[in-house]
Design an enzyme around this catalytic site. Sequence first.
Site, PDB file in Angstrom:
ATOM      1  N   HIS A  37       0.843  -1.199   0.000  1.00 37.19           N
ATOM      2  CA  HIS A  37       0.000   0.000   0.000  1.00 37.19           C
ATOM      3  C   HIS A  37       0.875   1.245   0.000  1.00 37.19           C
ATOM      4  CE1 HIS A  37       0.878  -0.483   4.264  1.00 37.19           C
ATOM      5  NE2 HIS A  37       0.269   0.636   4.580  1.00 37.19           N
ATOM      6  N   ASP A  87       5.924   4.257   4.810  1.00 31.04           N
ATOM      7  CA  ASP A  87       6.818   3.277   5.442  1.00 31.04           C
ATOM      8  C   ASP A  87       6.835   1.941   4.705  1.00 31.04           C
ATOM      9  OD1 ASP A  87       4.133   3.230   6.405  1.00 31.04           O
ATOM     10  OD2 ASP A  87       4.712   1.961   8.081  1.00 31.04           O
TER      11      ASP A  87
END
Lengths: 308, 308
Positions: free
Chosen positions: B62, B66
């Site tokens: 996604h 991060d």
Amino acid sequence: MKFEVTILGSSSATPIFNRNPTAQVLNVNERLYLIDCGEGTQQQMLRFEIKASRIDHIFISHLHGDHYLGLIGLVSSMHLNGRVKPLKLYGPAPLLEIINLQFKYSETVLNYNIEFVATDALQPQIILDNQDVVVETIPLDHRIATTGFLFRQKKRLRKIIKEKAEALNIPVEHFPLLKRGEDYRAPDGKLYRNHELTVDSDQPKCYAYCSDTIYNERYFEQIQNADLLYHEATFLHNMLDRANKTFHTTAWQAGQVALQTGAKNLLIGHFSARYKSLTDLLDEARGVFPSTELAIEGSTFEVGEDLA
Amino acid sequence: MKFEVTILGSSSATPIFNRNPTAQVLNVNERLYLIDCGEGTQQQMLRFEIKASRIDHIFISHLHGDHYLGLIGLVSSMHLNGRVKPLKLYGPAPLLEIINLQFKYSETVLNYNIEFVATDALQPQIILDNQDVVVETIPLDHRIATTGFLFRQKKRLRKIIKEKAEALNIPVEHFPLLKRGEDYRAPDGKLYRNHELTVDSDQPKCYAYCSDTIYNERYFEQIQNADLLYHEATFLHNMLDRANKTFHTTAWQAGQVALQTGAKNLLIGHFSARYKSLTDLLDEARGVFPSTELAIEGSTFEVGEDLA
């Protein structure tokens, strides 16, 4: 008055183990200014115990990834760590578009404002002028629009000689005037000249950051007499052709820039991953300009400190 | 046949010293598959001696930073290091827009092709099917469109019992048929059943990667009986409210997922920066599901290896 730079990254485009892409933190009177922000900069800040919350200004020289890919992560972490005060960001105009696109898809809405100032790579601009420092862009000559940054420390006010002020019982309300250079007339009418009561503050110093660029005299005048010049030195001079082709500088040329612009000291960095050892690069630059050091990760240099 | 995962990053949104954002390398029969690519992944690959040139497939779950901010740097370095073979990239559709925008402004034209496959977070898709592995997306439940990835090892051909094949002087041209399960008729007319001449290959194994997600049974059926389940465990269960609010999982819940889906082993990761020590997270998950380990940087786990 503190004026020093800490190196967070010294490598050029591809990182190698123990060398990170470009980033530096300038400390001017305990305010921190981040210059470039390659991938992994926030990890380097953790390593060298530099608090992101103390940074209010970030300067991005150009949009090659090794100079800005750490920015989104850092800006996000500042948000997640509760930042509310605004952040000033200086860089090429498309940087804002890149940030906005990434935040659009991550559905991130920052708790603080980024106040963006677009830089112009064609002519020098003053982009920041505060109580401590004036920052000017330095138009460099690279493959894409690139500016360096010139940090000129502000001249501080004169320092009062405490013993004399006490001996004369000078009221504290008068101190700001003394610091600004005014004379003092005592209640008995006697005039004391300012230079009897104060001493001059240190001469303001200047840090010039020049990365990335081909050797080109057009920016020499602007960076004259820097107390500390950081200049990229991606290659050894035996790779001059490669340096010219990629719009980078050799270590010998970096030494020449320092010599010809009357720099007091030189830091070299932005080393190609091909150099496992940096000794040859340092030796080559020192052969031209002895007061040179390597801008390697974790090292801190006081602006004006003699590196010879 | 090798089937193992090496952890490059274990931290959630904000990195802490010694914990990097999410990235993992899966080795299936000596081909490498990169799963997520947080900032600093290429540095982690240097640290753990994983060659980028061996990676032909990258999977991005996604578009939270991060999980992908290291991608542009890695892809650029592959280019600068001379890659010409194509790279397959799997992730949410806007990822390509983000890459293209950044390469537009850096004026980068890669020497190799990125073959992009957009993932769909609404229903499982088979996105890769080669000689070693079938990869399916796992629709997860996070704040933005997110998929996990299910790696099912392909069943290998039967293994010929070398001594028997030699004793019978079976011609090598017949070997592929034996491996596929056919019987062998000798020149004297005698029939040898396949199971006399071969042994079955190992049972294929399955690795399920689930990050980031709130605890939600809708993906449980798809990941049933994983030999190794990686599941995020961002918080301790005493922070369940925070986990729910941010669409993350607690360590106790990660243990529950493993238990209820019949996983053989569990790896937990994606730890919040608030946990300096990870012992409590491990203990909490093991309280539910004993065969659990921490997915910490530099550790390698064989899929199917007993972690209890």
